[in-house]
Every structure is written in structure tokens, then in C-alpha cells.
Scaffold this active site. Structure first.
Site, short mmCIF file in Angstrom:
data_model
loop_
_atom_site.label_atom_id
_atom_site.label_comp_id
_atom_site.label_asym_id
_atom_site.label_seq_id
_atom_site.Cartn_x
_atom_site.Cartn_y
_atom_site.Cartn_z
N HIS A 30 0.84 -1.21 0.00
CA HIS A 30 0.00 0.00 0.00
C HIS A 30 0.87 1.25 0.00
CE1 HIS A 30 -3.59 2.44 1.11
NE2 HIS A 30 -2.67 3.19 1.71
N GLU A 31 1.80 1.32 0.92
CA GLU A 31 2.66 2.50 1.01
C GLU A 31 3.60 2.60 -0.19
OE1 GLU A 31 1.95 4.71 3.07
OE2 GLU A 31 0.59 3.49 4.30
N HIS A 34 1.89 4.54 -2.92
CA HIS A 34 2.03 5.99 -2.71
C HIS A 34 3.44 6.45 -3.10
CE1 HIS A 34 -1.81 6.38 -0.79
NE2 HIS A 34 -1.48 5.72 0.30
#
Length: 377
Positions: A30-31, A34
Site C-alpha cells: 500500500h505504502e 504511494h
């Protein structure tokens, strides 16, 4: 004393460790979503953290980003230069002191479409991870496939009242085709008290039946129970594992990801409509319990499948329009795109405070649910 310590060690190994592995992989991806899009947009990144709180260990890359693993392994964040915290709330003092040259690399001065892309990339990465993990399982181990053939109709059940008979093959529910008995179970489980229109094949012809699944409490296989809709039919015992090639596995992975999203949104919608009780929502303790059971009974393939489901859930949760979550940021950017200018600092700060309170309340609520379900109080 030694036996107690040994028992505690076994609990940590079989429950905590698998949960941390699954959660860490999902959060990291997820990170990373980003991070990669932010780097592509030329955003300067100060920190990439797995977990919160005090740093346990880490290193600096050649771009000056600090990669760290922190003490509280319940999430993570990417912090950009100019952020006040890991939720990407801007630091007014830092931003005010920057030069025009420095602003070129700051997230908060990027065009709104780039900021939106960076924010959306996290949940999107979770969906991509889920597709890949589902595909890996379906391409190596296989996907359980059962024909939607009714073998037994339970007396007094919703199915008997509707006119189901042994030998019927369910081909559609509410006009949507079903291919396996699992498809039928998924629809019925989230439709207790709702009228469903079935199309079944009987003696070579299709007939229409109408049934209302009954709400029942059944064992969940983890020492607890769950309340779901039950039709009252049993399937034919012809379960088989179907393996797929690379393209087919990706297609099935996308289909399974869509199914998880659809079921989650259906359940949340039923909560808001008063059709379901929110006590079925689970938190980190439940994830640990499920991870331990899956690791013990299903091994690596089971954990991979669980990680895929958790990845979809985290990606979807982050898209909810709650300030502080990714979906809340996207709402702010949408407003900015419509107005031609961002919301004022005070409005944004108030939104983040409300969002933070909602997230904490949700965390406390699901943790309480976990404790109740695990202890039976």
C-alpha cells in the site's frame, strides 16, 4: 513456569507472527504504491515507515528518504517533505518558509491531479496485490469448483418453502448467472430476510423460484459464530480443484477481487440500512486469530489467500470518504478541482480532527468486537 512460557511462545509463533507477516506485506505494498507514484511525480519524500512510533531500525536511500520499521506494527505511512505528520497534513510554517525552487519538489504544491494520483495509488496497489495473490493460488494450487447442483433440501427451510427439489441446478440469482455453489452461498449469505429470485434447471427446462434466506447463527470454524443468510440446501459432493494458466489465473484473480469488494460493500450497505449488525466487523485481534488458524490448517497457500482478502479490505477501507484516510484526501482534491482553490487550513484541520476521531472510534469498536467474539462475554 517453563510450560507457561513455552505455551506463550507457541501462541506468539502460531498467531502473532503469521498476522504480522500478512499485515506487513499488505501495508508495505500500500505504502509502496504511494511512494512510487510520488517519486514519479517528483515529490520529495522524507520517510517511508512500516509501523508507527519509535523507530526500531532503518536506513537512508540516495534520495534522502528514511526507510524505517517502527515499534507499533499496525499500519504505516509515507511522509513527504513539508508534511506535519504521516497523514500528509501540511506544515504551514515549513511551507511558508520554502523558496519557489524548493516548492517544485513539495507534494502540497503539485497539481491537484498529481496529488490525487499519489493518494489513489495506495489503495490501487492493494487491489493489484490481491489480484496477483489470488492468481498465484489459482494458478498453482487451484480454485475449488463445485457445480451449483442441489443434493439435499432441508425440511422446513426457505428452499423447501420455495419449491426447491433435489437434482435442481441453480443457474441464476436475481438475473445474474452463477457458475458454482460457492457463488450461490456468497449471494445468499448476505441476503437474509431479502427476497431472491432463482432460476433453476429441472428436467431439462428452466423454472423460476422465489425464496427468502433465513438468518441463522453458524460456527465460523474459529471457535466463534457468524450470522448469515441460509437457503437450506446442500451441494453435490463433487468439489474439485481447477488450475488456470497465467492469463486465466489473472482473470480469476480479478473476478475474486471484485467479489470481495462487492460483498464488503453489500455488507456495509446492509449495516446502514439496518439489515445487519455491526458486531460482525473485525479488527487486528481477529486478524491475528484467523492468521494463526489459517497458517496451521492451510499453510502458505492459506496465508496467501488471506493476505489477498486483507489487501482488498485495506484498499477499500482507505477509499472511504473519511478525512485522514485516502478517500478523505480525494474528496478534498475533488472540492479543490471544482472550486479552483483548496479548502482553507482551518476547514482541512477540522476535517482531519473529525476523521482521526472516527478512525480511533472504529478501531476501538472492532477491537471490542474481537474481544467479545474471542472470549464469548
Amino acid at each position: 513456569m517453563l510450560e507457561t512460557l513455552s505455551s506463550a511462545g507457541e501462541v506468539a509463533f502460531f498467531y502473532v507472527v503469521p498476522a504480522l507477516v500478512v499485515l506487513t506485506v499488505v501495508v508495505f505494498i500500500h505504502e509502496l504504491g504511494h511512494f512510487l507514484v510520488a517519486r514519479w511525480c517528483g515529490v520529495e519524500i522524507s520517510t517511508f515507515s512500516i509501523g508507527f512510533g519509535r523507530e526500531l531500525f532503518g536506513f537512508d536511500d540516495r534520495h534522502g528518504t528514511r526507510w524505517r520499521v517502527s515499534a507499533i506494527p499496525l499500519g504505516g505511512y509515507v511522509k513527504f517533505v513539508g508534511d506535519e505528520n504521516g497523514a500528509s497534513f501540511p506544515d504551514p510554517e515549513v511551507l511558508a518558509a520554502t523558496t519557489p525552487e524548493e516548492r517544485a519538489g513539495l507534494f502540497h504544491f503539485k497539481p491537484v491531479w498529481q496529488r490525487a494520483a499519489v493518494v489513489f495509488a495506495g489503495p490501487f496497489a492493494n487491489f493489484i496485490l490481491a489480484v496477483v495473490l489470488f492468481a498465484a493460488v489459482f494458478g498453482t494450487i487451484g480454485k475449488p469448483v463445485t457445480t451449483p447442483l442441489v443434493e439435499i433440501v432441508n425440511p422446513g427451510s426457505a428452499a423447501e418453502e420455495a419449491g426447491f427439489k433435489p437434482g435442481d441446478t441453480i443457474v441464476a440469482i436475481d438475473g445474474s448467472r452463477v457458475e458454482t455453489f460457492t457463488d450461490v452461498q456468497r449471494v445468499v449469505a448476505l441476503a437474509s430476510g431479502e427476497t431472491l429470485h432463482f432460476t433453476v434447471e429441472r428436467d431439462g427446462r428452466e423454472i423460476a423460484l422465489t425464496a427468502t434466506p433465513q438468518r441463522q447463527e453458524i460456527p465460523d470454524g474459529l471457535g466463534g459464530t457468524q450470522r448469515i443468510g441460509v437457503l437450506g440446501v446442500s451441494r453435490a459432493a463433487d468439489v474439485k480443484l481447477e488450475r488456470f494458466g497465467p492469463i486465466g489465473a489473472i482473470g480469476e484473480g480479478m473476478r475474486e477481487t471484485y467479489v470481495v469488494v462487492e460483498r464488503t460493500l453489500t455488507y456495509v450497505g446492509r449495516i446502514f440500512r439496518g439489515r445487519e449488525n455491526a458486531d460482525q466487523l473485525s479488527g487486528p485481534l481477529r486478524v491475528a486469530q484467523v492468521s494463526g488458524v489459517v497458517a496451521e490448517s492451510g499453510g502458505i497457500p492459506g496465508l496467501v489467500h488471506l493476505a489477498a482478502i486483507l489487501s482488498v479490505s485495506i484498499g477499500l477501507l482507505n477509499l472511504f470518504p473519511v478525512p485522514m484516510l485516502d478517500g478523505g484526501h480525494l474528496v478534498f482534491y475533488l472540492i479543490e478541482a471544482i472550486r479552483g482553490r483548496p479548502l482553507g487550513p482551518r476547514a482541512q484541520e477540522m476535517g482531519f480532527r473529525i476523521g482521526f476521531a472516527l478512525v480511533i472510534m472504529l478501531f476501538v469498536f472492532v477491537t471490542f468486537n474481537d474481544i467479545v467474539r474471542m472470549t464469548g462475554i
